[in-house]
Design a protein around this motif. Structure first.
Motif, PDB file in Angstrom:
ATOM      1  N   THR A  66       0.826  -1.214   0.000  1.00  0.00           N
ATOM      2  CA  THR A  66       0.000   0.000   0.000  1.00  0.00           C
ATOM      3  C   THR A  66       0.858   1.260   0.000  1.00  0.00           C
ATOM      4  N   ASP A  67       0.210   2.366  -0.318  1.00  0.00           N
ATOM      5  CA  ASP A  67       0.913   3.650  -0.318  1.00  0.00           C
ATOM      6  C   ASP A  67       1.424   3.983   1.081  1.00  0.00           C
ATOM      7  N   LYS A  68       2.542   4.660   1.134  1.00  0.00           N
ATOM      8  CA  LYS A  68       3.190   4.980   2.399  1.00  0.00           C
ATOM      9  C   LYS A  68       2.260   5.751   3.329  1.00  0.00           C
ATOM     10  N   ARG A  69       2.158   5.287   4.553  1.00  0.00           N
ATOM     11  CA  ARG A  69       1.386   5.922   5.626  1.00  0.00           C
ATOM     12  C   ARG A  69      -0.103   6.062   5.311  1.00  0.00           C
ATOM     13  N   SER A  70      -0.614   5.189   4.452  1.00  0.00           N
ATOM     14  CA  SER A  70      -2.038   5.285   4.105  1.00  0.00           C
ATOM     15  C   SER A  70      -2.909   4.324   4.910  1.00  0.00           C
ATOM     16  N   PHE A  71      -2.297   3.363   5.595  1.00  0.00           N
ATOM     17  CA  PHE A  71      -3.068   2.331   6.278  1.00  0.00           C
ATOM     18  C   PHE A  71      -3.663   2.837   7.585  1.00  0.00           C
ATOM     19  N   ILE A  72      -4.962   2.610   7.753  1.00  0.00           N
ATOM     20  CA  ILE A  72      -5.675   2.928   8.994  1.00  0.00           C
ATOM     21  C   ILE A  72      -6.328   1.642   9.487  1.00  0.00           C
ATOM     22  N   THR A 112      -4.578   2.950   0.728  1.00  0.00           N
ATOM     23  CA  THR A 112      -4.643   3.294  -0.696  1.00  0.00           C
ATOM     24  C   THR A 112      -3.524   2.578  -1.440  1.00  0.00           C
ATOM     25  N   ILE A 113      -3.800   2.214  -2.685  1.00  0.00           N
ATOM     26  CA  ILE A 113      -2.797   1.681  -3.610  1.00  0.00           C
ATOM     27  C   ILE A 113      -2.862   2.546  -4.859  1.00  0.00           C
ATOM     28  N   TRP A 114      -1.765   3.173  -5.196  1.00  0.00           N
ATOM     29  CA  TRP A 114      -1.720   4.129  -6.302  1.00  0.00           C
ATOM     30  C   TRP A 114      -2.779   5.217  -6.096  1.00  0.00           C
ATOM     31  N   GLY A 115      -3.012   5.598  -4.847  1.00  0.00           N
ATOM     32  CA  GLY A 115      -3.966   6.651  -4.532  1.00  0.00           C
ATOM     33  C   GLY A 115      -5.413   6.214  -4.512  1.00  0.00           C
ATOM     34  N   ARG A 116      -5.679   4.933  -4.778  1.00  0.00           N
ATOM     35  CA  ARG A 116      -7.059   4.430  -4.798  1.00  0.00           C
ATOM     36  C   ARG A 116      -7.378   3.741  -3.478  1.00  0.00           C
ATOM     37  N   LYS A 117      -8.444   4.161  -2.843  1.00  0.00           N
ATOM     38  CA  LYS A 117      -8.787   3.646  -1.522  1.00  0.00           C
ATOM     39  C   LYS A 117      -9.342   2.230  -1.602  1.00  0.00           C
ATOM     40  N   ILE A 118      -8.894   1.385  -0.677  1.00  0.00           N
ATOM     41  CA  ILE A 118      -9.351   0.001  -0.605  1.00  0.00           C
ATOM     42  C   ILE A 118      -9.560  -0.385   0.857  1.00  0.00           C
ATOM     43  N   VAL A 154     -12.058  -4.757  -1.950  1.00  0.00           N
ATOM     44  CA  VAL A 154     -11.381  -5.442  -0.851  1.00  0.00           C
ATOM     45  C   VAL A 154     -10.193  -6.227  -1.394  1.00  0.00           C
ATOM     46  N   LEU A 155      -9.066  -6.096  -0.716  1.00  0.00           N
ATOM     47  CA  LEU A 155      -7.887  -6.903  -1.008  1.00  0.00           C
ATOM     48  C   LEU A 155      -7.613  -7.778   0.205  1.00  0.00           C
ATOM     49  N   GLY A 156      -7.524  -9.089   0.000  1.00  0.00           N
ATOM     50  CA  GLY A 156      -7.212 -10.005   1.083  1.00  0.00           C
ATOM     51  C   GLY A 156      -5.911 -10.733   0.836  1.00  0.00           C
ATOM     52  N   ILE A 157      -5.030 -10.765   1.846  1.00  0.00           N
ATOM     53  CA  ILE A 157      -3.796 -11.533   1.777  1.00  0.00           C
ATOM     54  C   ILE A 157      -3.954 -12.707   2.734  1.00  0.00           C
ATOM     55  N   THR A 158      -3.984 -13.903   2.200  1.00  0.00           N
ATOM     56  CA  THR A 158      -4.290 -15.068   3.025  1.00  0.00           C
ATOM     57  C   THR A 158      -3.060 -15.928   3.296  1.00  0.00           C
ATOM     58  N   LEU A 272      -6.692  -2.243 -10.061  1.00  0.00           N
ATOM     59  CA  LEU A 272      -7.632  -1.232  -9.555  1.00  0.00           C
ATOM     60  C   LEU A 272      -7.894  -0.167 -10.615  1.00  0.00           C
ATOM     61  N   GLU A 273      -6.847   0.213 -11.341  1.00  0.00           N
ATOM     62  CA  GLU A 273      -6.989   1.203 -12.410  1.00  0.00           C
ATOM     63  C   GLU A 273      -7.874   0.686 -13.531  1.00  0.00           C
ATOM     64  N   LEU A 274      -7.670  -0.572 -13.939  1.00  0.00           N
ATOM     65  CA  LEU A 274      -8.452  -1.171 -15.009  1.00  0.00           C
ATOM     66  C   LEU A 274      -9.927  -1.309 -14.644  1.00  0.00           C
ATOM     67  N   HIS A 275     -10.181  -1.533 -13.354  1.00  0.00           N
ATOM     68  CA  HIS A 275     -11.567  -1.701 -12.907  1.00  0.00           C
ATOM     69  C   HIS A 275     -12.218  -0.362 -12.529  1.00  0.00           C
ATOM     70  N   GLY A 276     -11.503   0.725 -12.791  1.00  0.00           N
ATOM     71  CA  GLY A 276     -12.096   2.041 -12.584  1.00  0.00           C
ATOM     72  C   GLY A 276     -12.298   2.426 -11.153  1.00  0.00           C
ATOM     73  N   GLU A 277     -11.525   1.797 -10.212  1.00  0.00           N
ATOM     74  CA  GLU A 277     -11.670   2.158  -8.811  1.00  0.00           C
ATOM     75  C   GLU A 277     -11.051   3.532  -8.570  1.00  0.00           C
TER      76      GLU A 277
END
Length: 278
Positions: A66-72, A112-118, A154-158, A272-277
């Motif tokens: 994820t983008d730096k310091r974006s995780f909450i 956020t990933i590439w500025g897109r919120k997830i 939603v992104l899940g890492i399992t 995320l970009e391709l799916h228009g998020e």
């Protein structure tokens, strides 16, 4: 939870080493070469000699993707209890918290990933092998409900050995509970991406890990329900080479792609970009 506690490093030789120990060498379990901790960390926790993937804890995964310091973080204070009075479970939970420095086997939140919120959840192998108990199921369910209400992907890492036996049937119930939340998110038009890491097995593989719109895996990750030894003993037949490894599972059509660790963030950003998020 205090902000400073969000980024505590795991108690293991790769991730908790202070700067003065980064030059220290450890032995790769696969090639048995001795490599400095600093080289492994700079190489995305991949052995530069043989390509072996070292285990990465949940919080580090989130920071890597994820983008730096974006995780909450969300629901950080939820903790498991010995709800069926299973012998020794309190001690196992205490040991897991000490080893992982986490309250539970999954971390959830927004980023956020590439500025897109997830919305994102990441399971932790250091906490009872990422086993799925009531709190793990509750945290992931709440995350999907939040994503549905706020129209977020939603992104899940399992990573998991399956259901947590110390919670009996209550643990198994989490499979249907989370699956229902995933379905509601899907019905609302939400995008769900899963990145399966080594290993993703048992009840997690049989439920929400395989429900994604896009299912990815790391190279060499074990993906399956029952372990290979159980399958071999049950069928009384030798298993093919690479059984339950990501490469074999990809050929069978159960996953969509295998993504090397060093390009995962860019890969996800493009999806995320391709799916228009937004």
């Amino acid at each position: 939870m205090e902000l400073k506690k969000l980024f505590l490093k795991a108690d293991n030789e790769l991730e908790s080493a202070p700067n003065k120990l980064l030059g220290r060498k450890i032995t790769c379990k696969k090639c048995e070469n001795k490599i400095s901790v600093s080289k492994i960390r700079k190489n995305y926790f991949i052995c530069p000699q043989c390509g072996h993937y070292f285990t990465v804890r949940a919080r580090r995964r989130i920071l890597m993707l994820t983008d730096k310091r974006s995780f909450i973080e969300m629901d950080a204070d939820l903790e498991s209890k010995n709800i069926i009075s299973f012998p020794g479970y309190e001690e196992k939970l205490a040991a897991a918290r000490e080893k992982s420095r986490e309250n539970e086997g999954v971390i959830c939140g927004t980023a956020t990933i590439w500025g897109r919120k997830i919305c994102i959840f990441s399971m932790d192998a250091n906490f009872m092998m990422g086993s799925m108990g009531a709190v793990v199921g509750e945290k992931i369910t709440r995350l999907f409900e939040y994503a549905t209400d706020n129209k977020l992907p939603v992104l899940g890492i399992t990573v998991s050995g399956g259901a947590r036996m110390q919670e009996g049937m209550i643990s198994l119930m989490q499979m249907s509970k989370v699956s229902a939340a995933v379905k509601r998110h899907s019905n609302s038009g939400g995008l769900y991406i899963v990145l399966m890491t080594n290993p993703t097995t048992g009840g997690v593989d049989a439920s929400f890990a395989m429900q994604a719109d896009i299912t990815l895996a790391e190279p060499g990750a074990r993906v399956g329900f029952a372990g290979p030894r159980i399958v071999e003993k049950t069928t009384n037949q030798p298993l093919p080479k690479g059984f339950q490894r990501a490469e074999s599972v990809l050929k069978c059509g159960f996953i969509d792609d295998i993504v090397p660790r060093e390009v995962q963030m860019d890969y996800l950003g493009k999806l995320l970009e391709l799916h228009g998020e937004k």
